[in-house]
Design an enzyme around this catalytic site. Structure first.
Site, PDB file in Angstrom:
ATOM      1  N   SER A 147       7.461  -1.567  -2.460  1.00 53.86           N
ATOM      2  CA  SER A 147       6.694  -2.811  -2.658  1.00 53.86           C
ATOM      3  C   SER A 147       5.956  -2.715  -3.993  1.00 53.86           C
ATOM      4  CB  SER A 147       5.687  -2.940  -1.521  1.00 53.86           C
ATOM      5  OG  SER A 147       4.695  -3.906  -1.818  1.00 53.86           O
ATOM      6  N   TYR A 160      -1.087  -0.785   4.275  1.00 50.11           N
ATOM      7  CA  TYR A 160       0.215  -1.156   3.707  1.00 50.11           C
ATOM      8  C   TYR A 160       0.425  -0.439   2.359  1.00 50.11           C
ATOM      9  CZ  TYR A 160       4.066  -4.305   2.333  1.00 50.11           C
ATOM     10  OH  TYR A 160       5.276  -4.829   1.942  1.00 50.11           O
TER      11      TYR A 160
HETATM   12  N1  LIG Z   1       7.920 -10.352   1.685  1.00 49.23           N
HETATM   13  C1  LIG Z   1       7.462  -9.683   0.632  1.00 49.23           C
HETATM   14  O1  LIG Z   1       6.842 -10.282  -0.280  1.00 49.23           O
HETATM   15  C2  LIG Z   1       7.683  -8.206   0.497  1.00 49.23           C
HETATM   16  C3  LIG Z   1       7.282  -7.605  -0.691  1.00 49.23           C
HETATM   17  C4  LIG Z   1       7.445  -6.244  -0.837  1.00 49.23           C
HETATM   18  C5  LIG Z   1       8.035  -5.492   0.164  1.00 49.23           C
HETATM   19  N2  LIG Z   1       8.435  -6.110   1.318  1.00 49.23           N
HETATM   20  C6  LIG Z   1       9.028  -5.265   2.337  1.00 49.23           C
HETATM   21  O2  LIG Z   1      10.318  -5.730   2.662  1.00 49.23           O
HETATM   22  C7  LIG Z   1      10.600  -5.454   4.035  1.00 49.23           C
HETATM   23  C8  LIG Z   1      10.990  -6.734   4.740  1.00 49.23           C
HETATM   24  O3  LIG Z   1       9.910  -7.641   4.658  1.00 49.23           O
HETATM   25  P1  LIG Z   1      10.030  -9.196   5.044  1.00 49.23           P
HETATM   26  O4  LIG Z   1       9.166  -9.929   4.097  1.00 49.23           O
HETATM   27  O5  LIG Z   1      11.441  -9.583   5.215  1.00 49.23           O
HETATM   28  O6  LIG Z   1       9.261  -9.177   6.448  1.00 49.23           O
HETATM   29  P2  LIG Z   1       9.531  -9.977   7.779  1.00 49.23           P
HETATM   30  O7  LIG Z   1       8.247  -9.947   8.517  1.00 49.23           O
HETATM   31  O8  LIG Z   1      10.198 -11.283   7.509  1.00 49.23           O
HETATM   32  O9  LIG Z   1      10.597  -9.026   8.510  1.00 49.23           O
HETATM   33  C9  LIG Z   1      10.243  -7.739   8.948  1.00 49.23           C
HETATM   34  C10 LIG Z   1      11.341  -7.151   9.781  1.00 49.23           C
HETATM   35  O10 LIG Z   1      10.858  -5.938  10.330  1.00 49.23           O
HETATM   36  C11 LIG Z   1      11.184  -5.907  11.709  1.00 49.23           C
HETATM   37  N3  LIG Z   1      10.176  -5.142  12.437  1.00 49.23           N
HETATM   38  C12 LIG Z   1       8.823  -5.332  12.432  1.00 49.23           C
HETATM   39  N4  LIG Z   1       8.255  -4.483  13.299  1.00 49.23           N
HETATM   40  C13 LIG Z   1       9.248  -3.744  13.858  1.00 49.23           C
HETATM   41  C14 LIG Z   1       9.291  -2.723  14.829  1.00 49.23           C
HETATM   42  N5  LIG Z   1       8.182  -2.272  15.432  1.00 49.23           N
HETATM   43  N6  LIG Z   1      10.477  -2.197  15.163  1.00 49.23           N
HETATM   44  C15 LIG Z   1      11.616  -2.650  14.594  1.00 49.23           C
HETATM   45  N7  LIG Z   1      11.655  -3.627  13.665  1.00 49.23           N
HETATM   46  C16 LIG Z   1      10.472  -4.172  13.312  1.00 49.23           C
HETATM   47  C17 LIG Z   1      11.181  -7.354  12.151  1.00 49.23           C
HETATM   48  O11 LIG Z   1      11.975  -7.504  13.311  1.00 49.23           O
HETATM   49  C18 LIG Z   1      11.755  -8.057  10.948  1.00 49.23           C
HETATM   50  O12 LIG Z   1      13.167  -8.107  11.039  1.00 49.23           O
HETATM   51  C19 LIG Z   1       9.323  -4.802   4.605  1.00 49.23           C
HETATM   52  O13 LIG Z   1       9.436  -3.404   4.559  1.00 49.23           O
HETATM   53  C20 LIG Z   1       8.250  -5.272   3.634  1.00 49.23           C
HETATM   54  O14 LIG Z   1       7.144  -4.419   3.622  1.00 49.23           O
HETATM   55  C21 LIG Z   1       8.279  -7.448   1.506  1.00 49.23           C
END
Ligand SMILES: NC(=O)c1ccc[n+]([C@@H]2O[C@H](COP(=O)([O-])OP(=O)(O)OC[C@H]3O[C@@H](n4cnc5c(N)ncnc54)[C@H](O)[C@@H]3O)[C@@H](O)[C@H]2O)c1
Length: 255
Positions: A147, A160
């Site tokens: 991230s 986080y």
């Molecule tokens: N959205 C952003 O701006 C952003 C930026 C940087 C990094 N990220 C990272 O990218 C990844 C995906 O993020 P996103 O924005 O798609 O989030 P999101 O909330 O849309 O999806 C998160 C996913 O994680 C799964 N998950 C959550 N808790 C879980 C658990 N206990 N067991 C199994 N699965 C679980 C959910 O089912 C979901 O599919 C994450 O690691 C997030 O930290 C996102």
């Protein structure tokens, strides 16, 4: 083999955590479009719908429900996914992650533990489980989701930031030990992406304007934006890229 063929993932077997929606759904679709067979692991039954959607579109996709907050379910989930892939894994994408926002002085330790257990502990455990198979079978590709908070401390997101800083560090540590044995470990650092995780920020007009003003490309990222780098890192075209934390951020980090 032509150089372009190195990008194809035909016949490759992949496990992706949290691929039911958000960035993970784009990543799972991208891997499928490049030819891989995927297993989506997530805590809710949305992974079943996601795998069905991909199967209907003509791809090879499966689902495993497991709560990655629980150490024993990480191992159980991985073993079930590996079984569906007949014991072979070429690609692991550690995408599942959660966010909890509180001021540092008020941060409940339960929330701290939840974030660290999914975003960091489960990532290392999945790397270890997949790595053991890959090291014996001759190689593999591991891609972790870091991230911007791997680089910045942020505000109200201490757990986080700690977890994503840790993801960057274990990516390098694993790469140091395994790249010489053909297991390539890298991380992708997305910028501000329009997913459920950020729904409050997207809907907050003043924060949204502030964020867009900081992104040189002038828009939020999408799950589609993840596909190019994921396919590249999962393919043999990236074999000389190891232990890297690569931004997909519309230029945010450069500003
Ligand atoms: N959205 C952003 O701006 C952003 C930026 C940087 C990094 N990220 C990272 O990218 C990844 C995906 O993020 P996103 O924005 O798609 O989030 P999101 O909330 O849309 O999806 C998160 C996913 O994680 C799964 N998950 C959550 N808790 C879980 C658990 N206990 N067991 C199994 N699965 C679980 C959910 O089912 C979901 O599919 C994450 O690691 C997030 O930290 C996102």
């Amino acid at each position: 083999m032509s150089f372009m063929e190195k990008f194809y993932l035909k016949g490759k077997k992949a496990i992706i955590t949290g691929g039911a929606h958000g960035l993970g759904a784009g990543i799972a679709e991208g891997l499928c479009e490049a030819g891989a067979e995927v297993v989506i692991i997530s805590s809710s039954n949305r992974c079943i719908e996601a795998a069905e959607r991909l199967t209907k579109a003509g791809f090879l996709a499966h689902a495993v429900q497991a709560n990655l907050m629980k150490r024993e379910e990480v191992e159980e989930g991985f073993n079930k996914a590996l079984g569906l892939l007949n014991g072979k894994i070429d690609i692991l994408v550690n995408n599942a992650g959660i966010q909890r926002r509180h001021k540092c002085e008020e941060f409940p330790m339960e929330d701290w533990d939840d974030v660290i257990s999914i975003n960091l502990n489960a990532v290392f455990q999945m790397c270890q489980l997949a790595g053991r198979v890959m090291l014996v079978n001759g190689g593999g590709k591991i891609i972790n989701l870091a991230s911007m908070l791997s680089f910045f401390g942020g505000f109200t997101v201490a757990a986080y930031a700690a977890s994503k800083g840790g993801v960057a560090q274990i990516t390098k540590a694993l790469s140091n030990e395994w790249s010489g044995r053909n297991v390539h470990v890298n991380a992708i650092a997305p910028g501000y992406m329009d997913t459920e995780m950020n729904v409050n920020l997207v809907n907050d007009e003043s924060r949204n304007t502030e964020i867009l003003g900081r992104i040189p490309i002038g828009r939020w990222g999408t799950p589609e934006d993840m596909k190019g780098l994921v396919i590249f890192l999962a393919s043999t075209a990236s074999d000389y890229i190891n232990g890297a934390i690569i931004p997909v951020d519309g230029g945010y980090l450069a500003k």
